[in-house]
Design a protein around this motif. Structure first.
Motif, PDB file in Angstrom:
ATOM      1  N   HIS A 122     -62.471-107.649 -51.058  1.00  0.00           N
ATOM      2  CA  HIS A 122     -61.955-106.480 -50.330  1.00  0.00           C
ATOM      3  C   HIS A 122     -61.742-105.261 -51.211  1.00  0.00           C
ATOM      4  O   HIS A 122     -61.488-104.182 -50.711  1.00  0.00           O
ATOM      5  N   LEU A 142     -65.228-102.031 -39.989  1.00  0.00           N
ATOM      6  CA  LEU A 142     -65.513-103.335 -40.580  1.00  0.00           C
ATOM      7  C   LEU A 142     -65.468-104.363 -39.458  1.00  0.00           C
ATOM      8  O   LEU A 142     -64.407-104.659 -38.916  1.00  0.00           O
ATOM      9  N   ALA A 169     -64.396-113.361 -41.526  1.00  0.00           N
ATOM     10  CA  ALA A 169     -63.034-112.840 -41.602  1.00  0.00           C
ATOM     11  C   ALA A 169     -62.180-113.660 -42.553  1.00  0.00           C
ATOM     12  O   ALA A 169     -61.246-113.138 -43.170  1.00  0.00           O
ATOM     13  N   ARG A 200     -54.838-102.795 -46.173  1.00  0.00           N
ATOM     14  CA  ARG A 200     -55.421-102.684 -44.830  1.00  0.00           C
ATOM     15  C   ARG A 200     -54.500-101.913 -43.899  1.00  0.00           C
ATOM     16  O   ARG A 200     -54.938-101.032 -43.171  1.00  0.00           O
ATOM     17  N   LEU A 214     -59.709 -97.061 -41.875  1.00  0.00           N
ATOM     18  CA  LEU A 214     -60.249 -98.417 -41.734  1.00  0.00           C
ATOM     19  C   LEU A 214     -59.978 -98.928 -40.329  1.00  0.00           C
ATOM     20  O   LEU A 214     -58.842 -98.943 -39.873  1.00  0.00           O
ATOM     21  N   GLU A 241     -60.740-102.335 -38.410  1.00  0.00           N
ATOM     22  CA  GLU A 241     -61.192-103.709 -38.547  1.00  0.00           C
ATOM     23  C   GLU A 241     -61.278-104.360 -37.176  1.00  0.00           C
ATOM     24  O   GLU A 241     -60.329-104.305 -36.412  1.00  0.00           O
ATOM     25  N   ARG A 242     -62.412-104.973 -36.880  1.00  0.00           N
ATOM     26  CA  ARG A 242     -62.594-105.658 -35.601  1.00  0.00           C
ATOM     27  C   ARG A 242     -63.097-107.068 -35.872  1.00  0.00           C
ATOM     28  O   ARG A 242     -63.885-107.288 -36.785  1.00  0.00           O
TER      29      ARG A 242
END
Length: 193
Positions: A101, A116, A123, A136, A145, A147-148
């Motif tokens: 990361h 992302l 994940a 994050r 950012l 994130e999905r």
């Protein structure tokens, strides 16, 4: 980089980079060198083994975003998967710059928004670091950012189900951020492919 030059934008400031799997970490690496408008990364192969590693061939040194487990931990994982996983987690608490990361965070810290998208399997590589949880949260609050998570293990989007779940996420993120009101309002999944 060559594409940016060909399009007359050597810094890629008007481009949104999109990458799947190993193309995802290549997009991350390009974003670390240039300054694109945004980046969409789908299941980036940041920690999974690659053919060069399995065959013993040297890995391209330019792959700065790629950080596989050290050989000793990979060998340990064959018979003691749980122990190897715990040691990997402990290692990444200390060696943050060697974590998968780190480069994702570095791109966002440069002010480049990132989508992302991760399958369940991918994940897992992003879940085991308190460093990542803190970073994050901060990057998401700043809008850098997004994130999905897509259920299932369709890393390369081979299945229609994986594509049907992932493409709308990608299309809406790009449309919401970059499509002006005067542009056509519909972008089809076929246009992304």
């Amino acid at each position: 980089c060559d594409l940016a030059v060909t399009l007359g934008d050597p810094e890629a400031r008007d481009l949104v980079l999109v990458g799947l799997s190993s193309g995802g970490y290549h997009a991350i690496e390009i974003a670390l060198r240039l300054h694109p408008k945004g980046i969409c990364v789908l299941n980036p192969g940041l920690s999974a083994p690659v053919a060069e590693l399995e065959s013993g061939a040297p890995i391209d040194s330019r792959r700065m975003a790629y950080h596989p487990r050290p050989a000793a931990l990979r060998h340990l994982a064959v018979e003691h998967r749980r122990v190897a996983r715990l040691l990997t987690r402990a290692r990444l608490q200390v060696l943050v710059s060697r974590s998968p990361h780190h480069h994702v965070a570095e791109v966002c810290r440069r002010g480049i928004p990132m989508l992302l998208v991760l399958s369940e399997e991918d994940a897992g590589h992003f879940e085991f670091s308190p460093y990542w949880h803190l970073v994050r949260r901060r990057l998401a609050r700043k809008g850098l950012l997004d994130e999905r998570f897509v259920p299932g293990f369709d890393h390369s989007l081979y299945t229609v189900k994986g594509q049907n779940e992932t493409y709308p996420i990608l299309i809406s993120w790009i449309r919401d951020r970059y499509v002006t009101r005067s542009a056509p309002s519909e972008v089809s999944p076929q246009a992304v492919r």
